[in-house]
Design a protein around this motif. Structure first.
Motif, PDB file in Angstrom:
ATOM      1  N   UNK A 117       0.673  -1.253  -0.199  1.00  0.00           N
ATOM      2  CA  UNK A 117       0.145  -0.128  -0.012  1.00  0.00           C
ATOM      3  C   UNK A 117       0.597   0.967   0.209  1.00  0.00           C
ATOM      4  N   UNK A 118       2.028   1.509  -0.397  1.00  0.00           N
ATOM      5  CA  UNK A 118       2.908   2.190  -0.488  1.00  0.00           C
ATOM      6  C   UNK A 118       2.588   2.616  -1.379  1.00  0.00           C
ATOM      7  N   UNK A 119       3.491   3.792  -1.950  1.00  0.00           N
ATOM      8  CA  UNK A 119       3.106   4.805  -3.274  1.00  0.00           C
ATOM      9  C   UNK A 119       4.181   3.716  -4.621  1.00  0.00           C
ATOM     10  N   UNK A 120       5.290   3.297  -3.978  1.00  0.00           N
ATOM     11  CA  UNK A 120       5.960   2.029  -4.852  1.00  0.00           C
ATOM     12  C   UNK A 120       5.407   1.033  -4.602  1.00  0.00           C
ATOM     13  N   UNK A 121       4.906   0.346  -3.875  1.00  0.00           N
ATOM     14  CA  UNK A 121       3.631  -1.149  -3.851  1.00  0.00           C
ATOM     15  C   UNK A 121       3.374  -0.906  -4.881  1.00  0.00           C
ATOM     16  N   UNK A 122       2.200   0.199  -5.120  1.00  0.00           N
ATOM     17  CA  UNK A 122       1.571   0.263  -5.795  1.00  0.00           C
ATOM     18  C   UNK A 122       1.560   0.688  -7.481  1.00  0.00           C
ATOM     19  N   UNK A 123       2.422   2.198  -7.319  1.00  0.00           N
ATOM     20  CA  UNK A 123       2.484   1.997  -8.768  1.00  0.00           C
ATOM     21  C   UNK A 123       4.208   1.216  -9.408  1.00  0.00           C
ATOM     22  N   UNK A 124       5.004   0.640  -9.089  1.00  0.00           N
ATOM     23  CA  UNK A 124       6.018   0.024  -9.482  1.00  0.00           C
ATOM     24  C   UNK A 124       5.749  -1.125  -9.035  1.00  0.00           C
ATOM     25  N   UNK A 125       6.470  -1.646  -8.356  1.00  0.00           N
ATOM     26  CA  UNK A 125       6.215  -2.958  -8.114  1.00  0.00           C
ATOM     27  C   UNK A 125       5.434  -3.694  -8.908  1.00  0.00           C
ATOM     28  N   UNK A 126       3.753  -3.793  -8.850  1.00  0.00           N
ATOM     29  CA  UNK A 126       3.208  -4.396  -9.959  1.00  0.00           C
ATOM     30  C   UNK A 126       4.177  -5.069 -11.723  1.00  0.00           C
ATOM     31  N   UNK A 127       4.990  -3.876 -11.246  1.00  0.00           N
ATOM     32  CA  UNK A 127       5.191  -3.675 -13.586  1.00  0.00           C
ATOM     33  C   UNK A 127       6.755  -4.454 -13.001  1.00  0.00           C
ATOM     34  N   UNK A 128       6.823  -5.705 -12.079  1.00  0.00           N
ATOM     35  CA  UNK A 128       8.401  -6.165 -12.115  1.00  0.00           C
ATOM     36  C   UNK A 128       9.337  -5.505 -11.568  1.00  0.00           C
ATOM     37  N   UNK A 129       9.399  -4.785 -10.726  1.00  0.00           N
ATOM     38  CA  UNK A 129      10.638  -4.144 -10.481  1.00  0.00           C
ATOM     39  C   UNK A 129      11.118  -5.284  -9.459  1.00  0.00           C
ATOM     40  N   UNK A 130      12.723  -5.390  -9.429  1.00  0.00           N
ATOM     41  CA  UNK A 130      13.016  -6.182  -8.469  1.00  0.00           C
ATOM     42  C   UNK A 130      14.131  -6.297  -7.958  1.00  0.00           C
ATOM     43  N   UNK A 131      14.927  -5.733  -7.671  1.00  0.00           N
ATOM     44  CA  UNK A 131      15.973  -5.058  -7.064  1.00  0.00           C
ATOM     45  C   UNK A 131      16.281  -4.215  -7.740  1.00  0.00           C
ATOM     46  N   UNK A 132      17.590  -3.111  -7.189  1.00  0.00           N
ATOM     47  CA  UNK A 132      18.470  -2.444  -8.239  1.00  0.00           C
ATOM     48  C   UNK A 132      18.772  -2.120  -9.728  1.00  0.00           C
ATOM     49  N   UNK A 133      19.126  -3.388  -9.871  1.00  0.00           N
ATOM     50  CA  UNK A 133      19.817  -4.076 -11.226  1.00  0.00           C
ATOM     51  C   UNK A 133      18.333  -3.307 -12.046  1.00  0.00           C
ATOM     52  N   UNK A 134      17.668  -3.824 -11.703  1.00  0.00           N
ATOM     53  CA  UNK A 134      15.815  -4.009 -12.296  1.00  0.00           C
ATOM     54  C   UNK A 134      15.187  -2.302 -13.012  1.00  0.00           C
ATOM     55  N   UNK A 135      15.631  -1.423 -11.559  1.00  0.00           N
ATOM     56  CA  UNK A 135      15.368   0.089 -11.284  1.00  0.00           C
ATOM     57  C   UNK A 135      16.186   1.058 -11.742  1.00  0.00           C
ATOM     58  N   UNK A 136      17.414   0.912 -11.633  1.00  0.00           N
ATOM     59  CA  UNK A 136      18.455   2.106 -11.286  1.00  0.00           C
ATOM     60  C   UNK A 136      18.918   2.410 -13.074  1.00  0.00           C
ATOM     61  N   UNK A 137      18.992   1.466 -13.566  1.00  0.00           N
ATOM     62  CA  UNK A 137      19.001   1.392 -14.715  1.00  0.00           C
ATOM     63  C   UNK A 137      17.963   2.190 -16.181  1.00  0.00           C
ATOM     64  N   UNK A 138      17.034   2.129 -15.499  1.00  0.00           N
ATOM     65  CA  UNK A 138      15.397   2.734 -16.452  1.00  0.00           C
ATOM     66  C   UNK A 138      16.016   3.759 -16.810  1.00  0.00           C
ATOM     67  N   UNK A 139      16.470   4.733 -16.292  1.00  0.00           N
ATOM     68  CA  UNK A 139      16.966   6.484 -17.351  1.00  0.00           C
ATOM     69  C   UNK A 139      17.770   6.388 -18.521  1.00  0.00           C
ATOM     70  N   UNK A 140      18.986   4.980 -17.864  1.00  0.00           N
ATOM     71  CA  UNK A 140      19.759   5.379 -19.429  1.00  0.00           C
ATOM     72  C   UNK A 140      19.345   5.064 -20.731  1.00  0.00           C
ATOM     73  N   UNK A 141      18.707   4.577 -21.267  1.00  0.00           N
ATOM     74  CA  UNK A 141      18.366   5.012 -22.492  1.00  0.00           C
ATOM     75  C   UNK A 141      17.728   6.039 -23.065  1.00  0.00           C
TER      76      UNK A 141
END
Ligand SMILES: [Zn+2]
Lengths: 379, 137
Positions: A122-146
């Protein structure tokens, strides 16, 4: 804050770095703290200020037997220790305490006594990021780089060269986890983790810790080690949700913290002899070089690929090998600070000749927070 | 079985309207009545001017691909790698994380700035997720 009013008089990492299966996380804190106390020629009873992150200050103070009159539990990720240095300097200046101990430790690899990190549904991350398959820093930190690559014309080869150059530095550091030379081709052929990043562009996962001791510059000259002065500091936060950054072309937190520190220090970029930019992943040095104002973003990838940050280059960067090759327990900021202090003391394994000013820039979370400390060995 | 383990949102009083919207087949955003700022994620005030006078409205559901990774490992529970984790820039301005469906999960198929439209995926009676797919036409 007044320039050079506070100094680092004790600095040490844990006795071992890398894989430490015989120590829990709280003992890693103690191991680093005891090493730093010995480095400063102090007793634990001399410590009247204490700061740490993730672990609570009361946990570590009780374990060590410290009775502080000032505590700081700021916990904003891997740059928390940069913020602790800034806060500690202000507290010492304000007379709230005289001698501050800052500890970091993480059983990141062995996971002994490590606190669980979870994202509530019920956190904002839990509602609006976690359901889309982020799982630890490697799946999140590089998202801006492209987006960064498209905007500024940065290439995959340039981003691979970050890891190559840092491995060159690591080879000069006996305590680095990874020392064998690598090529751009090795990086681009390593296992895919989260496109566009491959294994060698992602930080290590290790065990370790570190500790710093700060006191007023007036007292610092009576200590056994050469004092390393705090010349300038900056900090900021943006958002815990990488998807909600204002832009992927830069980090707002970097752009606040870095320039604040430069302004406070009263230095220009050409004055910087040594630079640390927290490299949890290979794109961070590029963001750091741009956001701290060293050069236009378009030039950052080429600057590193051309060898300007390698041993012998004009801007020595991440001289311990960084989070990519030296160590990364989860919150690497403390190790960047340790390397800056070593360089300012003149005792780093890959010592930069005549270095007088060191900029140490940290990130917390996925561009969520930032702290910058500028050190000097001249008062 | 794997799908049951996928992280599932739990609405709060401040976000319930968004999840009611996806369930009804609408992507709902909020607009500030005072300064016209459109923002996300949901909250009952404007993060730009602090006004509490804000309205919920149905967004177009259209946007473009702002950035992404294609995650290989470790995969989140309920996901089969490789899968893209994308950030979509909505036509109304805000960005949101999502998955891109009806599209190969490859760098060749996932081109930055490609036009996208919302595609709802019902997880259960309470939660429907807003995915995106390449826009038709
Ligand atoms: Zn407003």
């Amino acid at each position: 804050m007044r320039r050079n009013a506070v100094a680092v008089v004790g600095a040490a990492e844990t006795t071992e770095l890398g894989v430490i299966p015989n120590m829990s996380q709280i003992q890693l804190h103690a191991d680093a703290a005891l090493n730093a106390i010995a480095d400063a020629g102090l007793k634990l009873s001399d410590i009247d200020g204490f700061a740490t992150a993730v672990e609570s200050p009361q946990q570590v103070c009780h374990y060590l037997g410290i009775k502080p009159t000032w505590v700081d539990g700021t916990s904003v990720g891997g740059c928390s220790f940069m913020l602790h240095v800034r806060h500690a300097a202000a507290a010492i200046e304000a007379g709230l305490c005289k001698t501050v101990l800052i500890t970091h430790a993480e059983s990141g690899k062995s996971m002994i006594g490590k606190l669980p990190r979870s994202i509530p549904a019920d956190s904002l991350q839990g509602q609006f990021e976690a359901p889309f398959g982020v799982y630890g820093p490697p799946s999140m930190f590089p998202i801006p780089v492209l987006r960064f690559m498209k905007t500024y014309g940065v290439t995959h080869e340039q981003l691979a060269s970050v890891a190559v150059v840092q491995r060159e530095w690591a080879a000069k550091n006996p305590r680095a986890s990874m020392k064998d030379p690598i090529t751009v081709a090795d990086v681009l052929n390593s296992r895919m983790i989260a496109y566009p990043f491959r294994l060698l562009q992602c930080c290590l996962v290790t065990d370790g810790g570190g500790a710093l001791i700060l006191t007023s510059a007036d007292r610092a000259k009576d200590f056994p080690r050469k004092p390393v002065y705090i010349l300038g500091t900056g900090e900021s936060v943006e958002t815990p949700m990488v998807s909600q950054m204002e832009t992927f072309n830069s980090s707002r937190a970097f752009k606040v913290a870095g320039p604040l520190a430069f302004k406070e220090a009263g230095i220009a970029h050409k004055d910087v002899d040594h630079l640390m930019i927290y490299d949890a992943f290979a794109h961070l040095p590029l963001y750091g070089l741009g956001d701290l104002g060293f050069m236009p973003y378009e030039e950052t990838g080429k600057f590193i690929a051309d060898g300007n940050t390698r041993p012998g280059g004009k801007l020595p960067l991440n001289t311990n090998g960084g989070g990519l090759s030296y160590m990364h327990s989860g919150m690497y900021g403390m190790y960047a600070l340790q390397e800056s202090v070593r360089q300012m003391r003149g005792i780093a394994p890959a010592q930069v000749n005549d270095a007088k000013i060191s900029v140490c820039h940290g990130v917390g979370g996925m561009f969520a927070a930032s702290g910058t400390i500028i050190f000097t060995n001249e008062k | 079985m794997a799908e049951a383990a996928r992280a599932k949102p739990k609405p709060t009083p401040e976000t319930q309207h968004f999840w009611d919207g996806t369930k009804a087949g609408e992507l709902r955003l909020q607009r500030c009545d005072a300064c016209a700022n459109v923002y996300f994620p949901p909250r009952p005030f404007c993060p730009s001017c602090a006004s509490r006078k804000v309205s919920v409205f149905k967004a177009s559901g259209k946007g473009k691909l702002y950035s992404y990774v294609i995650n290989h490992r470790p995969a989140a529970p309920g996901f089969t790698p490789p899968y893209a984790i994308a950030v979509v820039e909505l036509d109304e301005g805000p960005r949101m994380m999502s998955n891109i469906v009806d599209c190969p999960q490859t760098p060749e198929a996932l081109v930055l700035d490609m036009k996208l439209e919302v595609a709802f995926e019902k997880l259960d009676d309470k939660i429907t997720l807003p995915n995106f797919r390449p826009a038709k036409g």
